[in-house]
Design a protein around this motif. Structure first.
Motif, mmCIF file in Angstrom:
data_model
loop_
_atom_site.group_PDB
_atom_site.id
_atom_site.type_symbol
_atom_site.label_atom_id
_atom_site.label_comp_id
_atom_site.label_asym_id
_atom_site.label_seq_id
_atom_site.Cartn_x
_atom_site.Cartn_y
_atom_site.Cartn_z
ATOM 1 N N VAL A 91 -2.697 -6.607 -11.171
ATOM 2 C CA VAL A 91 -3.587 -6.729 -10.019
ATOM 3 C C VAL A 91 -3.755 -5.344 -9.407
ATOM 4 N N ARG A 92 -5.013 -4.956 -9.202
ATOM 5 C CA ARG A 92 -5.331 -3.651 -8.627
ATOM 6 C C ARG A 92 -6.103 -3.857 -7.321
ATOM 7 N N PHE A 93 -5.813 -3.013 -6.347
ATOM 8 C CA PHE A 93 -6.496 -3.113 -5.062
ATOM 9 C C PHE A 93 -6.386 -1.779 -4.344
ATOM 10 N N SER A 94 -7.136 -1.652 -3.271
ATOM 11 C CA SER A 94 -7.034 -0.463 -2.420
ATOM 12 C C SER A 94 -7.316 -0.878 -0.991
ATOM 13 N N VAL A 95 -6.902 -0.025 -0.072
ATOM 14 C CA VAL A 95 -7.231 -0.171 1.340
ATOM 15 C C VAL A 95 -8.231 0.930 1.665
ATOM 16 N N ARG A 96 -9.359 0.566 2.252
ATOM 17 C CA ARG A 96 -10.395 1.545 2.569
ATOM 18 C C ARG A 96 -10.534 1.704 4.074
ATOM 19 N N SER A 99 -14.917 4.777 6.658
ATOM 20 C CA SER A 99 -15.933 5.525 5.904
ATOM 21 C C SER A 99 -16.018 5.079 4.454
ATOM 22 N N GLY A 100 -15.238 4.075 4.099
ATOM 23 C CA GLY A 100 -15.249 3.580 2.730
ATOM 24 C C GLY A 100 -14.328 4.316 1.793
ATOM 25 N N ARG A 101 -13.575 5.293 2.288
ATOM 26 C CA ARG A 101 -12.652 6.049 1.438
ATOM 27 C C ARG A 101 -11.340 5.279 1.261
ATOM 28 N N LYS A 102 -10.736 5.435 0.085
ATOM 29 C CA LYS A 102 -9.444 4.816 -0.162
ATOM 30 C C LYS A 102 -8.364 5.524 0.652
ATOM 31 N N VAL A 103 -7.534 4.750 1.319
ATOM 32 C CA VAL A 103 -6.452 5.308 2.129
ATOM 33 C C VAL A 103 -5.328 5.776 1.205
ATOM 34 N N THR A 104 -4.871 6.993 1.418
ATOM 35 C CA THR A 104 -3.797 7.555 0.590
ATOM 36 C C THR A 104 -2.557 7.943 1.393
ATOM 37 N N ALA A 105 -2.610 7.813 2.706
ATOM 38 C CA ALA A 105 -1.476 8.207 3.553
ATOM 39 C C ALA A 105 -1.006 7.017 4.376
ATOM 40 N N TYR A 106 0.258 6.674 4.218
ATOM 41 C CA TYR A 106 0.856 5.527 4.895
ATOM 42 C C TYR A 106 2.197 5.944 5.497
ATOM 43 N N GLN A 107 2.628 5.183 6.487
ATOM 44 C CA GLN A 107 3.992 5.317 6.989
ATOM 45 C C GLN A 107 4.875 4.331 6.232
ATOM 46 N N HIS A 130 5.939 -5.304 -4.725
ATOM 47 C CA HIS A 130 5.930 -3.928 -4.240
ATOM 48 C C HIS A 130 5.145 -3.080 -5.230
ATOM 49 N N PRO A 131 3.850 -2.954 -5.003
ATOM 50 C CA PRO A 131 2.980 -2.244 -5.939
ATOM 51 C C PRO A 131 3.189 -0.734 -5.898
ATOM 52 N N VAL A 132 2.600 -0.072 -6.881
ATOM 53 C CA VAL A 132 2.676 1.381 -7.002
ATOM 54 C C VAL A 132 1.308 1.962 -6.663
ATOM 55 N N ARG A 133 1.292 3.042 -5.873
ATOM 56 C CA ARG A 133 0.036 3.674 -5.466
ATOM 57 C C ARG A 133 -0.248 4.907 -6.310
ATOM 58 N N ALA A 134 -1.455 4.991 -6.862
ATOM 59 C CA ALA A 134 -1.907 6.186 -7.559
ATOM 60 C C ALA A 134 -2.361 7.222 -6.540
ATOM 61 N N ALA A 135 -2.541 8.439 -6.983
ATOM 62 C CA ALA A 135 -2.913 9.528 -6.077
ATOM 63 C C ALA A 135 -4.247 9.274 -5.389
ATOM 64 N N ASP A 136 -5.149 8.528 -6.047
ATOM 65 C CA ASP A 136 -6.464 8.280 -5.448
ATOM 66 C C ASP A 136 -6.459 7.116 -4.467
ATOM 67 N N GLY A 137 -5.301 6.491 -4.233
ATOM 68 C CA GLY A 137 -5.214 5.389 -3.285
ATOM 69 C C GLY A 137 -5.304 4.011 -3.899
ATOM 70 N N THR A 138 -5.409 3.919 -5.227
ATOM 71 C CA THR A 138 -5.446 2.625 -5.897
ATOM 72 C C THR A 138 -4.024 2.106 -6.107
ATOM 73 N N TRP A 139 -3.789 0.875 -5.675
ATOM 74 C CA TRP A 139 -2.496 0.220 -5.859
ATOM 75 C C TRP A 139 -2.560 -0.691 -7.078
#
Length: 298
Positions: A91-96, A99-107, A130-139
């Motif tokens: 399963v792949r997903f992202s948080v945008r 502005s529609g950009r994928k979020v890459t910074a989380y606490q 507990h998914p893994v996040r790629a550098a572009d923000g895709t989990w």
């Protein structure tokens, strides 16, 4: 996990992917609200509060999370909207952001940047992943779901930035295959899973903070050496039957068992499904309960 809280409701019956066993409530009498109201809970919050958002203090319940795919400028983009029952799938997903950009910074909250939970609409299947996040923000995360039907996927996170609040977003996930809906398991005060007995004491009331006490035993003997899981000795999630409104609770301060204590506020009357994750002898297990709030279980 420290003393923050939330809750989610789902159900049990699957022996598991990722080393997690699932238990269905079985045994003694009904779980009802007792009189132990908590005037100053240790950080309860509705799903909209994420794992550490504002609203962690105070007794009033906030609006439950997970009912919306977009909230407070963030949207859940579920790139895998359907999978097949009984097959291991990614399963792949992202948080945008707005502005529609994928979020890459989380606490990081409780050791993770994002908690991903999947539950079937009939509250019989449950996964805390507990998914893994790629550098572009895709989990991405592998998962095998046992039965066909409608599911709800929840992303629980806190964006990076000073003062950022936690967010819980939800999206529908379809699982193809032969579908047979199941009834909500009955209200019981004891759940059995993998040789463990977990007993629930206390109850929930709409709009009022209440204490939930879960006691873990094995072979009739109390378990006094629970191991930390996500930074605490227990992790509680619950979902409201019907719309799967998401709450997520973390424990009050306490030792390694046998009792784990939580404080939570139900947003309304109705039936809820509670899931306790606990770790013992190196393995995470999940005990599940159905509870009635305000006398309405179905």
């Amino acid at each position: 996990m420290n003393t923050g809280l939330k809750i989610t409701a789902f159900a049990a019956a699957l022996a598991a992917t990722f080393g997690t066993a699932y238990g269905v409530g079985k045994g003694v009498g009904p779980v009802v609200a007792d009189e132990r109201e908590v005037a100053s809970p240790h950080g309860e919050h509705g799903g909209g509060g994420g794992h550490g958002g504002k609203g962690e203090r105070g007794a009033a319940a906030t609006a439950p999370g997970g009912l919306q795919i977009s909230e407070r400028g963030y949207a859940l983009d579920l790139e895998t909207p359907r999978i097949k029952a009984g097959e291991r799938s990614e399963v792949r997903f992202s948080v945008r952001d707005g502005s529609g950009r994928k979020v890459t910074a989380y606490q990081r909250e409780h050791g993770k940047e994002l908690h991903f939970i999947v539950a079937s609409r009939d509250l019989i299947a449950y996964r805390h992943l507990h998914p893994v996040r790629a550098a572009d923000g895709t989990w991405s995360v592998p998962v095998e779901l046992p039965k066909a039907g409608g599911y709800r996927a929840f992303a629980d996170f806190r964006p990076a930035g000073k003062g950022a609040e936690g967010v819980t977003l939800g999206a529908d996930l379809a699982v193809s295959g032969e579908y047979a809906p199941a009834a909500l398991p009955p209200v019981e005060a004891t759940a059995e899973v993998d040789g463990y007995e977990v007993t629930l004491a206390g109850g929930l009331r709409p709009g009022v903070a209440r204490e939930l006490r879960l006691t873990v035993a094995k072979g009739g003997k109390p378990v006094t050496d629970l191991q930390p899981y996500l930074g605490a000795y227990g992790h509680l999630v619950a979902l409201r039957s019907g719309d799967l409104a998401y709450l997520h609770v973390h424990p009050n301060d306490g030792g390694p068992g046998p009792e784990v204590s939580f404080t939570a506020t139900a947003p309304s009357s109705g039936a809820y499904r509670l899931f306790l994750d606990f770790r013992h002898e190196g393995k995470v297990r999940t005990a599940a309960f159905t509870v009635s709030v305000g006398g309405h279980a179905h």
